[in-house]
Design a protein around this motif. Structure first.
Motif, PDB file in Angstrom:
ATOM      1  N   ASP A  77     -73.467 -29.026   3.858  1.00 38.72           N
ATOM      2  CA  ASP A  77     -72.656 -30.163   3.461  1.00 38.72           C
ATOM      3  C   ASP A  77     -71.214 -29.727   3.236  1.00 38.72           C
ATOM      4  OD1 ASP A  77     -74.944 -31.580   3.529  1.00 38.72           O
ATOM      5  OD2 ASP A  77     -75.008 -32.069   1.402  1.00 38.72           O
ATOM      6  N   ARG A 121     -81.347 -35.876  -2.410  1.00 38.76           N
ATOM      7  CA  ARG A 121     -79.984 -36.269  -2.088  1.00 38.76           C
ATOM      8  C   ARG A 121     -79.602 -37.536  -2.846  1.00 38.76           C
ATOM      9  NH1 ARG A 121     -76.801 -34.580   1.702  1.00 38.76           N
ATOM     10  NH2 ARG A 121     -77.450 -33.026   3.232  1.00 38.76           N
ATOM     11  N   VAL A 138     -81.038 -27.847   1.479  1.00 40.83           N
ATOM     12  CA  VAL A 138     -80.568 -29.227   1.639  1.00 40.83           C
ATOM     13  C   VAL A 138     -79.051 -29.306   1.752  1.00 40.83           C
ATOM     14  CG1 VAL A 138     -80.585 -31.560   0.666  1.00 40.83           C
ATOM     15  CG2 VAL A 138     -82.582 -30.064   0.363  1.00 40.83           C
ATOM     16  N   ALA A 139     -78.348 -28.662   0.828  1.00 39.26           N
ATOM     17  CA  ALA A 139     -76.900 -28.861   0.742  1.00 39.26           C
ATOM     18  C   ALA A 139     -76.083 -27.762   1.409  1.00 39.26           C
ATOM     19  CB  ALA A 139     -76.484 -28.978  -0.725  1.00 39.26           C
ATOM     20  N   THR A 185     -76.364 -38.707  -2.028  1.00 41.47           N
ATOM     21  CA  THR A 185     -75.498 -39.261  -0.988  1.00 41.47           C
ATOM     22  C   THR A 185     -76.031 -38.800   0.362  1.00 41.47           C
ATOM     23  OG1 THR A 185     -74.009 -37.344  -1.071  1.00 41.47           O
ATOM     24  CG2 THR A 185     -73.478 -39.212  -2.495  1.00 41.47           C
ATOM     25  N   ILE A 186     -75.726 -39.549   1.411  1.00 43.32           N
ATOM     26  CA  ILE A 186     -76.298 -39.219   2.720  1.00 43.32           C
ATOM     27  C   ILE A 186     -75.216 -39.154   3.790  1.00 43.32           C
ATOM     28  CG2 ILE A 186     -78.580 -40.123   2.197  1.00 43.32           C
ATOM     29  CD1 ILE A 186     -77.842 -42.649   3.707  1.00 43.32           C
ATOM     30  N   VAL A 239     -84.092 -33.352   2.779  1.00 41.92           N
ATOM     31  CA  VAL A 239     -83.399 -34.262   1.856  1.00 41.92           C
ATOM     32  C   VAL A 239     -83.784 -34.021   0.398  1.00 41.92           C
ATOM     33  CG1 VAL A 239     -83.017 -36.080   3.556  1.00 41.92           C
ATOM     34  CG2 VAL A 239     -85.164 -36.040   2.251  1.00 41.92           C
ATOM     35  N   TYR A 251     -82.442 -26.097  -3.503  1.00 41.67           N
ATOM     36  CA  TYR A 251     -81.791 -27.301  -2.989  1.00 41.67           C
ATOM     37  C   TYR A 251     -80.510 -26.929  -2.238  1.00 41.67           C
ATOM     38  CZ  TYR A 251     -79.505 -31.845  -2.874  1.00 41.67           C
ATOM     39  OH  TYR A 251     -78.875 -32.986  -2.448  1.00 41.67           O
ATOM     40  N   GLU A 287     -71.648 -36.900  -6.870  1.00 44.36           N
ATOM     41  CA  GLU A 287     -73.028 -36.419  -6.941  1.00 44.36           C
ATOM     42  C   GLU A 287     -73.202 -35.421  -8.083  1.00 44.36           C
ATOM     43  OE1 GLU A 287     -76.359 -34.083  -4.213  1.00 44.36           O
ATOM     44  OE2 GLU A 287     -74.653 -35.075  -3.260  1.00 44.36           O
TER      45      GLU A 287
END
Length: 285
Positions: A134, A43, A130-131, A45-46, A26, A126, A204
C-alpha cells in the motif's frame, strides 16, 4: 524462550473472480491459545484494491469485512470458555464466522509462529501480508521518532525510568503501551506518527487506535490514555490529520491528545503528576 507463546493465523482473502483465480489479502485472523487472544484485523480502506479491480463493489466488500469483524468480536466474548481452548486454532475460529463457500471472501491456509505479544504479531502479519504494498503504508517518520523528543525531555528531568511497559487487557482487546505508570489509573502514553503518504493511511491509523480505545474501555483496570501525535510532512494532508485528531479525542476513554508543538506542556503535566504522587506517598507514610 520461556515467555514465547505459540499462535496460529489465517489470511482473509478477497476473491474477485473465482474462475480467473484473482485474489488479494484483505485481513488476518490470529489466535494464541495460551493467552486466550483472538482477533481479526481487516482493511478499513480499499484504495489499492480499487486499482487492482476497477469494477469492485466497494460497499459490498466493506460491509462484508465489517460483518466479519463483528462476528469475531462476538465469538471472542461469547466463547471464552467454549471454543477458546488449547486444542482450537485460528482455522477453527475463522470458519466459525465464515464457512467455506463460493462468496468473494475466503480463508487461506493456516500458518503458525511464537510470540510474546499476540497483538503486535497480528499487526506485523497484517503489514506483511495485507498492507506491504500500500502506498499509505510508507511513513516519513515512525512512532518512535515522534516519541524521541518526549524521551529527551523526560531524561532531562530524570523521569524516563519512571515509565514502564504495560499491557492493558479487556475481554475484547489488548494493547501493550511501552510508556506507562500507575497513579490510581494506568496513565499510558502512545506516540502516533501520521507522517504518511495518503489521507487513507492517516484515517485508517486513527480509526484503528480509536477502535482500541473502545476495546480497552471494558478493561477491569482504569486507564487514562495520552496520544502524542506527529503531523504529515505533506501539507495537502493537513485536513486528514486534523480529522484524525478529532477522531482520537472523540474516542472512548476520552484520551488526551498532544501535538508535537505541545511536548513541553505534556512534560510539565507528567512532572507535576509525579510530584503530586510523591508528595501524597510521603504524607501517607
Amino acid at each position: 524462550m520461556k515467555n514465547d507463546k505459540a499462535y496460529t493465523y489465517v489470511l482473509l482473502r478477497y476473491r474477485h473472480d473465482p474462475l480467473a483465480g484473482e485474489v488479494a489479502n484483505v485481513g488476518v485472523l490470529l489466535h494464541c491459545a495460551a493467552t486466550g487472544f483472538l482477533d481479526l484485523k481487516v482493511r478499513r480502506t480499499i484504495g489499492r484494491l480499487s486499482k487492482m479491480f476497477p469494477d469492485i463493489e466497494k460497499s459490498h466488500l466493506v460491509s462484508g469485512l465489517q460483518a466479519l469483524d463483528r462476528g469475531v468480536a462476538r465469538l471472542r466474548v461469547n466463547d471464552l470458555h467454549g471454543m477458546l481452548v488449547a486444542s482450537a486454532d485460528a482455522a477453527n475460529f475463522a470458519r466459525a464466522v465464515l464457512p467455506d463457500d463460493d462468496s468473494s471472501l475466503i480463508w487461506g491456509s493456516m500458518g503458525s509462529g511464537v510470540t510474546r505479544d499476540p497483538a503486535a504479531s497480528l499487526d506485523k502479519l497484517y503489514n506483511r501480508f495485507v498492507a506491504q504494498y500500500d502506498e499509505n503504508a510508507r511513513s516519513g517518520r515512525d512512532d518512535a521518532a515522534v516519541w524521541q523528543p518526549v524521551r529527551e525531555r523526560l531524561a532531562e528531568r530524570n523521569l524516563v525510568e519512571r515509565l514502564q511497559p504495560k499491557m492493558i487487557v479487556s475481554p475484547i482487546d489488548q494493547v501493550e503501551f511501552e510508556h506507562a505508570w500507575k497513579n490510581g489509573a494506568w496513565h499510558c502514553y502512545q506516540p502516533l506518527s501520521f507522517d504518511l503518504s495518503s489521507g487513507d493511511g492517516i484515517r485508517e491509523k486513527a480509526a484503528r487506535w480509536s477502535g482500541h480505545m473502545t476495546g480497552l474501555s471494558q478493561a477491569p483496570e482504569a486507564v487514562m490514555p495520552y496520544f502524542i501525535v506527529g503531523g504529515p510532512s505533506n501539507g495537502t494532508l493537513d485536513d486528514d490529520y486534523r480529522r484524525a485528531i478529532d477522531l482520537l479525542k472523540a474516542s472512548a476513554l476520552s484520551p488526551a491528545v498532544f501535538e508535537e508543538s505541545q511536548v513541553d506542556e505534556l512534560i510539565d503535566m507528567i512532572e507535576g503528576a509525579f510530584a503530586a504522587h510523591d508528595a501524597h506517598s510521603e504524607s501517607s507514610s
